[in-house]
Design an enzyme around this catalytic site. Structure first.
Site, PDB file in Angstrom:
ATOM      1  N   ASP A  17       0.863  -1.262   0.095  1.00 13.81           N
ATOM      2  CA  ASP A  17       0.080   0.184  -0.045  1.00 13.81           C
ATOM      3  C   ASP A  17       1.001   1.277  -0.240  1.00 13.81           C
ATOM      4  O   ASP A  17       2.079   1.063   0.538  1.00 13.81           O
ATOM      5  CB  ASP A  17      -0.668  -0.064   1.114  1.00 13.81           C
ATOM      6  CG  ASP A  17      -1.708   1.310   1.545  1.00 13.81           C
ATOM      7  OD1 ASP A  17      -2.240   1.770   0.489  1.00 13.81           O
ATOM      8  OD2 ASP A  17      -1.518   1.849   2.366  1.00 13.81           O
ATOM      9  N   LEU A  18       0.382   2.466  -0.435  1.00 16.93           N
ATOM     10  CA  LEU A  18       1.191   3.685  -0.555  1.00 16.93           C
ATOM     11  C   LEU A  18       1.265   4.533   0.915  1.00 16.93           C
ATOM     12  O   LEU A  18       2.011   4.658   1.460  1.00 16.93           O
ATOM     13  CB  LEU A  18       1.107   4.365  -1.986  1.00 16.93           C
ATOM     14  CG  LEU A  18       1.737   5.439  -2.238  1.00 16.93           C
ATOM     15  CD1 LEU A  18       3.254   4.826  -2.442  1.00 16.93           C
ATOM     16  CD2 LEU A  18       1.324   6.247  -3.445  1.00 16.93           C
ATOM     17  N   ARG A  48      -7.980  12.646   6.939  1.00 17.24           N
ATOM     18  CA  ARG A  48      -7.624  11.449   6.291  1.00 17.24           C
ATOM     19  C   ARG A  48      -8.862  10.574   6.481  1.00 17.24           C
ATOM     20  O   ARG A  48      -9.221   9.932   5.749  1.00 17.24           O
ATOM     21  CB  ARG A  48      -6.538  10.488   7.393  1.00 17.24           C
ATOM     22  CG  ARG A  48      -6.211   9.060   7.098  1.00 17.24           C
ATOM     23  CD  ARG A  48      -5.617   9.090   5.449  1.00 17.24           C
ATOM     24  NE  ARG A  48      -5.332   7.539   5.509  1.00 17.24           N
ATOM     25  CZ  ARG A  48      -5.032   6.804   4.335  1.00 17.24           C
ATOM     26  NH1 ARG A  48      -5.080   7.447   3.289  1.00 17.24           N
ATOM     27  NH2 ARG A  48      -4.746   5.666   4.308  1.00 17.24           N
ATOM     28  N   ASN A 126      -4.743   3.193  -3.944  1.00 14.76           N
ATOM     29  CA  ASN A 126      -5.778   4.297  -4.038  1.00 14.76           C
ATOM     30  C   ASN A 126      -5.457   5.309  -5.096  1.00 14.76           C
ATOM     31  O   ASN A 126      -6.396   6.201  -5.596  1.00 14.76           O
ATOM     32  CB  ASN A 126      -6.560   4.623  -2.736  1.00 14.76           C
ATOM     33  CG  ASN A 126      -7.538   3.469  -2.448  1.00 14.76           C
ATOM     34  OD1 ASN A 126      -8.140   2.681  -2.845  1.00 14.76           O
ATOM     35  ND2 ASN A 126      -8.030   3.863  -1.183  1.00 14.76           N
TER      36      ASN A 126
HETATM   37  C1  LAC Z   1      -3.594   3.857  -0.477  1.00 13.91           C
HETATM   38  C2  LAC Z   1      -4.560   4.383   0.685  1.00 13.91           C
HETATM   39  C3  LAC Z   1      -5.065   2.990   1.348  1.00 13.91           C
HETATM   40  O1  LAC Z   1      -2.262   4.310  -0.544  1.00 13.91           O
HETATM   41  O2  LAC Z   1      -4.043   5.152   1.475  1.00 13.91           O
HETATM   42  O3  LAC Z   1      -3.930   2.995  -1.247  1.00 13.91           O
END
Ligand code: LAC
Length: 237
Positions: A17-18, A48, A126
């Site tokens: 995940d980022l 957030r 995301n």
């Molecule tokens: C992402 C969200 C989870 O980087 O922050 O996919």
């Protein structure tokens, strides 16, 4: 001999995940402090939550907007809720803080070592395509796969998003490792069938109670062994 041979675990790829995983969110507090001195943490935390909530609502409702638009809207909404006044340019600049977040240096080393152990490594996020591309361009680590939800116009934890990693690698979900600091992402990925490592943000953090399969609760120092069977090759740099 590959790491998988040595470790006896046949994970072929590890996705990360980022935001809140490779890129810790702490600096958002400072960006928000520019909008209201002394209130940065309060604003960033609410921002957030609003951002994630909007992503889920839009996915469930079938009303897509990319994560950059969601991020900016969420900040504007947060400021309204908390009765913080700021001009549009300042709000847009603060919203851009997500794209400027630095990578956790420990995470960068884990990625380099996994690649040296011949595992494919990717980002599954995301974030919008332009934003994740801009982030990757300034990181001093390379990835085999960089996947944005833009391809399916739905957000995690929708299964269509996790399926992007299956399509990119040709691996079944049980051969894909997934690392995230976000509990809701951890349960989503586990429900999809990935082997999930959750980097819990605090000792007291608990996963959402959604009957998801078990996840490994690990720290960064345990990620390599979990997916590459304990093989850590020495690094030159
Ligand atoms: C992402 C969200 C989870 O980087 O922050 O996919």
């Amino acid at each position: 001999v590959t790491a998988a041979d040595v470790g006896g675990r046949d994970v072929g790829a590890v996705f990360f995940d980022l935001f809140g995983t490779l890129l810790p969110l702490g600096p958002l507090d400072d960006a928000c402090d520019q909008l209201a001195a002394g209130r940065g943490r309060e604003i960033a935390t609410r921002w957030r939550a609003r951002q994630i909530e909007a992503a889920w609502l839009r996915t469930i409702m079938g009303r897509w907007a990319d994560f950059d638009a969601i991020t900016l809207d969420a900040l504007a909404t947060t400021l309204q809720e908390l009765e913080v006044r700021a001009d549009d340019a300042a709000v847009a600049d603060a919203a851009g803080a997500f794209a400027r977040l630095p990578i956790d240096p420990v995470a960068a080393d884990v990625i380099r070592n996994l690649r040296e152990a011949e595992l494919a490594v990717g980002i599954l996020t995301n974030a919008s395509r332009p934003t994740v591309d801009a982030v990757v361009a300034r990181l001093e680590v390379s990835f085999d796969h960089v996947l944005s939800v833009d391809a399916v116009r739905r957000f995690k934890p929708d299964r269509a998003v996790y399926d992007l990693a299956v399509r990119a690698t040709g691996l079944t979900p049980d051969r894909i490792g997934f690392v995230t600091g976000n509990g809701w992402d951890a349960v989503g990925a586990a429900a999809f069938g990935f082997r999930v490592a959750w980097l819990a943000s605090a000792a007291a953090a608990v996963l959402p109670p959604v009957d998801a399969p078990a996840v490994m609760r690990l720290t960064w120092s345990e990620i390599h062994a979990a997916f590459a069977g304990g093989v850590t090759k020495p690094r030159n740099s």
